[in-house]
Scaffold this motif. Sequence first.
Motif, short mmCIF file in Angstrom:
data_model
loop_
_atom_site.label_atom_id
_atom_site.label_comp_id
_atom_site.label_asym_id
_atom_site.label_seq_id
_atom_site.Cartn_x
_atom_site.Cartn_y
_atom_site.Cartn_z
N CYS A 17 -1.67 0.28 8.69
CA CYS A 17 -1.01 1.54 8.35
C CYS A 17 0.33 1.24 7.70
O CYS A 17 1.07 0.37 8.17
N HIS A 18 0.65 1.96 6.63
CA HIS A 18 1.93 1.79 5.93
C HIS A 18 2.97 2.72 6.55
O HIS A 18 3.39 3.71 5.95
N VAL A 19 3.40 2.38 7.74
CA VAL A 19 4.28 3.26 8.51
C VAL A 19 5.57 3.57 7.75
O VAL A 19 6.09 4.69 7.82
N ASP A 20 6.09 2.59 7.01
CA ASP A 20 7.37 2.81 6.33
C ASP A 20 7.26 3.72 5.11
O ASP A 20 8.28 4.07 4.50
N THR A 39 -0.52 -0.27 16.75
CA THR A 39 -0.44 -0.06 15.30
C THR A 39 0.15 -1.27 14.61
O THR A 39 1.23 -1.74 14.98
N LEU A 40 -0.55 -1.76 13.59
CA LEU A 40 0.01 -2.80 12.74
C LEU A 40 0.60 -2.13 11.51
O LEU A 40 -0.14 -1.59 10.67
N ALA A 41 1.92 -2.15 11.43
CA ALA A 41 2.64 -1.54 10.30
C ALA A 41 2.78 -2.60 9.21
O ALA A 41 3.59 -3.53 9.33
N VAL A 42 1.98 -2.46 8.17
CA VAL A 42 2.01 -3.43 7.08
C VAL A 42 3.15 -3.10 6.13
O VAL A 42 3.56 -1.94 6.01
N THR A 43 3.67 -4.12 5.46
CA THR A 43 4.68 -3.92 4.43
C THR A 43 4.11 -4.40 3.10
O THR A 43 3.18 -5.20 3.05
N THR A 44 4.69 -3.91 2.02
CA THR A 44 4.18 -4.26 0.68
C THR A 44 5.07 -5.26 -0.05
O THR A 44 4.63 -5.87 -1.01
N THR A 45 6.31 -5.43 0.42
CA THR A 45 7.21 -6.43 -0.17
C THR A 45 7.98 -7.12 0.96
O THR A 45 8.29 -6.49 1.98
N PRO A 46 8.33 -8.38 0.78
CA PRO A 46 9.10 -9.07 1.82
C PRO A 46 10.44 -8.41 2.10
O PRO A 46 10.91 -8.43 3.25
N LYS A 47 11.04 -7.81 1.10
CA LYS A 47 12.36 -7.19 1.30
C LYS A 47 12.29 -6.02 2.29
O LYS A 47 13.31 -5.63 2.86
#
Length: 255
Positions: A17-20, A39-47
């Motif tokens: 899930c893209h929580v951010d 919930t695994l909150a995935v991110t799309t960029t390291p920043k």
Amino acid sequence: MTTPSKQSAPRWVDFHCHVDLYKEHAALIAECDRERVATLAVTTTPKAWPRNRELASKSAHVRIALGLHPQLVAERENELPIFERYLPDARYVGEIGLDAGPRFYRSFPAQERVFERVLRACAEQGGKILTVHSVRAVSKVLNHIEGALPPDRGRVVLHWFTGTPAEARRAVALGCYFSINGEMLRSPKHRQLVGDLPLERLLTETDGPFVQSEGHPLRPRDVVTTVAELAAARNLSPTAMGDTILQNLKQLVSA
């Protein structure tokens, strides 16, 4: 993903899930804790990882994955050193992978460079759990996993898997898990594919906010519907399927 007592043990699993990307980021984390959704909150960029990690630092049920999304590699490949700097502190990695769809095919060589480097870094450090994107590129994804990430050096969960039955069998042989969302079960072809996957390798996901229902982005708590639909596809009761998903998560994170 959690260290549960009976009262705080997770009831559901949303492993992607893209929580951010929700407007109410912090409130959604609190909701996951109230509803007891691991919930695994995935991110799309390291920043994005440090701020996500900070917001979830006291959460019982939300964990943050360090990602570099293949669809963003064209403009974000230069963030790979940042990814590698944060990796020692990240148990979970994602969203990563390959996307050979028409919009992103031009960056495919760069995607492969990034994916290979990420897999090798994860293998070197060991103990990582990866959630992997494989749109129109399942065979290539599996080639890279087979060559760069031995099963004893990390675990792979294939997010929104839509490969062939032969690719599914190959993924199973490589030790992969599969996170299933409701959209996957809308297609008879993919429903059949999901029906043939090993029960002990299944997890659930929403991929919110990208997946919507009645015009509203799915939230981690909505995974209860996917559990019921998956149960129907596998001729199990929703309770039995929910218990299986929780057991699969426990097996994944304890390995």
